[in-house]
Design an enzyme around this catalytic site. Structure first.
Site, mmCIF file in Angstrom:
data_model
loop_
_atom_site.group_PDB
_atom_site.id
_atom_site.type_symbol
_atom_site.label_atom_id
_atom_site.label_comp_id
_atom_site.label_asym_id
_atom_site.label_seq_id
_atom_site.Cartn_x
_atom_site.Cartn_y
_atom_site.Cartn_z
ATOM 1 N N ARG A 286 0.845 -1.419 -0.157
ATOM 2 C CA ARG A 286 -0.197 -0.342 -0.374
ATOM 3 C C ARG A 286 0.606 1.270 0.125
ATOM 4 N NH1 ARG A 286 -2.468 0.556 5.369
ATOM 5 N NH2 ARG A 286 -1.008 3.337 5.553
ATOM 6 N N HIS A 290 -3.587 4.223 4.530
ATOM 7 C CA HIS A 290 -5.056 3.518 4.683
ATOM 8 C C HIS A 290 -6.194 4.068 3.585
ATOM 9 C CE1 HIS A 290 -7.989 0.577 6.109
ATOM 10 N NE2 HIS A 290 -8.743 1.231 6.478
ATOM 11 N N TYR A 299 4.018 5.273 11.475
ATOM 12 C CA TYR A 299 4.642 3.370 11.296
ATOM 13 C C TYR A 299 4.695 2.665 10.796
ATOM 14 C CZ TYR A 299 -0.184 3.379 9.180
ATOM 15 O OH TYR A 299 -0.656 3.282 7.839
HETATM 16 C C1 LIG Z 1 -14.919 -6.186 11.465
HETATM 17 C C2 LIG Z 1 -13.595 -5.012 11.385
HETATM 18 N N1 LIG Z 1 -13.276 -4.586 11.812
HETATM 19 C C3 LIG Z 1 -12.382 -3.596 12.231
HETATM 20 C C4 LIG Z 1 -12.645 -2.748 11.297
HETATM 21 C C5 LIG Z 1 -11.865 -1.407 11.012
HETATM 22 N N2 LIG Z 1 -10.815 -1.432 9.942
HETATM 23 C C6 LIG Z 1 -11.417 -0.459 8.367
HETATM 24 S S1 LIG Z 1 -9.916 -0.970 7.410
HETATM 25 C C7 LIG Z 1 -9.484 -1.731 8.611
HETATM 26 C C8 LIG Z 1 -7.881 -2.633 8.680
HETATM 27 C C9 LIG Z 1 -7.966 -3.894 7.181
HETATM 28 O O1 LIG Z 1 -6.315 -4.144 7.122
HETATM 29 P P1 LIG Z 1 -6.469 -5.624 5.348
HETATM 30 O O2 LIG Z 1 -7.814 -6.488 5.273
HETATM 31 O O3 LIG Z 1 -5.516 -5.661 5.434
HETATM 32 O O4 LIG Z 1 -7.151 -4.407 3.999
HETATM 33 P P2 LIG Z 1 -6.269 -2.718 3.881
HETATM 34 O O5 LIG Z 1 -7.683 -2.049 4.058
HETATM 35 O O6 LIG Z 1 -4.695 -2.935 3.756
HETATM 36 O O7 LIG Z 1 -6.749 -2.898 2.202
HETATM 37 C C10 LIG Z 1 -9.619 -2.363 9.818
HETATM 38 C C11 LIG Z 1 -9.235 -3.326 11.177
HETATM 39 C C12 LIG Z 1 -13.791 -2.584 10.141
HETATM 40 N N3 LIG Z 1 -14.492 -1.765 9.391
HETATM 41 N N4 LIG Z 1 -14.509 -4.042 10.371
#
Ligand SMILES: Cc1ncc(C[n+]2csc(CCOP(=O)(O)OP(=O)(O)O)c2C)c(N)n1
Ligand SMILES: [Mg+2]
Length: 392
Positions: A286, A290, A299
């Protein structure tokens, strides 16, 4: 464990031995068909011995390059719109264009995709107007596209939930007898490295496996779940988890559009033929934040980002087209101009999106409303009318 034991980190967590941490984050066994400097690799072998190769015409190679550039430009425009207050939020795909265009172009027209909130490149490949997600992130509509028409489900923000939706859908495809032939249907579920720690995703793995669902689990390992690095999700390379659930897994260079295409096409075709699910780990990065609400400089260090810049998915495709004389400067200039014009057009249309009436937020909660909602709507209308000059 005694205090001061070297196996316990200062934050009280038991640290894994360095060798195991390295195993999860190193780059072993990548399927790659295009190196970061744009050299073509004729074929690559996956962990189960599958030979991956692609055979594109020059026109098709140029088309993939066009997709990559357009998708990056539209994404940059959306980020800029958010920064100017025109969108509430944006989740950029910067750096992940090859994983998305490669897998998106590998889908056949009958295949169904279940995205997260970052799959703007796959959305583009499915032929959906890029204005659609912008309405969602501007907060003026619910997303707008018809999932059945485009074979692309709604964006899902609940991490990992769409893997269960995809599994149920794929089980239905199988039960309807739409697998087992070359023109059968397959399903693909997108998710991130962080999502692999969710119960939903692990449940989806179990159900897809034991019901032989025609499903490709496509994990874009972009190394972070917001601020949490990969080493907080796993001690083994993610693709190897598939083995424990009873289906094949493969790690592909997610910054290589050709390999991403080859691996996804193969997995989808296996699924449509009735050979069940598989897991693809697209190893990528990425490059941006985010979302626009995040500040990654808090971080991660600049040298890490710079190291990945050297593996840029668009630069390597451009180098390949140039070296092989598949495209010339005039072509590259034309694509840049097309991308610029589409971004300008997108911006104009975003600014023209009509604001919905505030009370319309109650309209689509239930098909036939509810007494409780009707009461809430009435209270909210009275509140809005209390403002001087209110038109509501
Ligand atoms: C069930 C749930 N827990 C927490 C969140 C908050 N949250 C949003 S994005 C994220 C991280 C996701 O990371 P990843 O699966 O690696 O996907 P990326 O954003 O890196 O594409 C979190 C914890 C959420 N949206 N849904
Ligand atoms: Mg991630």
């Amino acid at each position: 464990m005694a205090k001061g034991d070297p196996a316990v980190s200062s934050r009280g967590r038991r640290a894994a031995p360095r060798s195991r941490r390295a195993a999860a984050t190193a780059e072993p066994e990548l399927v790659q068909l295009l190196t970061p400097t744009g050299e073509r690799i004729e074929s690559a072998t996956g962990p189960d011995g599958t030979e991956y190769r692609v055979d594109f015409t020059d026109e098709e190679y140029r088309g993939l390059y066009r997709d990559l550039v357009l998708v990056r430009k539209l994404d940059a425009e959306a980020t800029a719109l958010q920064r100017q207050g025109e969108l509430g939020l944006w989740a950029s795909l910067l750096g992940q264009e090859a994983a998305q265009v490669g897998s998106g172009r590998a889908l056949r027209s009958q295949d169904m995709a279940f995205p997260t909130y970052r799959e703007h490149g796959v959305l583009y490949c499915r032929g959906i107007d890029p204005i659609m997600p912008l309405g969602l992130f501007r907060g003026v509509d619910q997303g707008g596209w018809d999932p059945n028409e485009f074979k692309f489900n709604m964006y899902t923000i609940v991490i990992g939930a769409q893997t269960l939706h995809a599994t149920g859908y794929a089980m239905g495809v199988h039960m309807d007898g739409k697998t087992g032939t070359e023109d059968g249907e397959a399903v693909i579920a997108y998710f991130g490295d962080g999502a692999t720690s969710q119960g939903d995703v692990n449940e989806a793995f179990v159900w897809a496996s034991v019901f032989n669902a025609p499903l490709v689990f496509f994990c874009q390992n972009n190394q972070y779940a917001i601020s949490e690095p990969l080493e907080r999700q796993t001690r083994v390379p993610l693709y190897r988890r598939a083995g424990g659930f009873g289906f094949p897994g493969v790690r592909v260079d997610g910054n290589d559009v050709l390999a991403s295409y080859a691996v996804t096409r193969h997995a989808l075709d296996n699924a449509r033929l009735g050979q069940g699910p598989s897991l693809i780990e697209a190893y990528t990065y990425r490059m941006g934040a985010h979302t626009t609400s995040d500040d990654p400089t808090r971080y991660r260090i600049a040298s890490e980002v710079e190291a990945w810049q050297a593996k840029d998915p668009i630069a390597r495709m451009k180098a390949f087209l140039d070296k092989q004389q598949i495209a010339d400067d005039a072509f590259f200039a034309e694509i840049d101009e097309q991308a610029r014009a589409e971004a300008v057009h997108l911006r104009e249309r975003v600014l023209e999106l009509p604001d919905p009436a505030p009370v319309s937020m109650f309209d689509h909660v239930y098909p036939h409303g509810s007494p409780e909602l009707d009461a809430q709507r009435a209270r909210f209308s009275t509140y809005l009318e209390s403002f001087e000059g209110s038109a509501h």
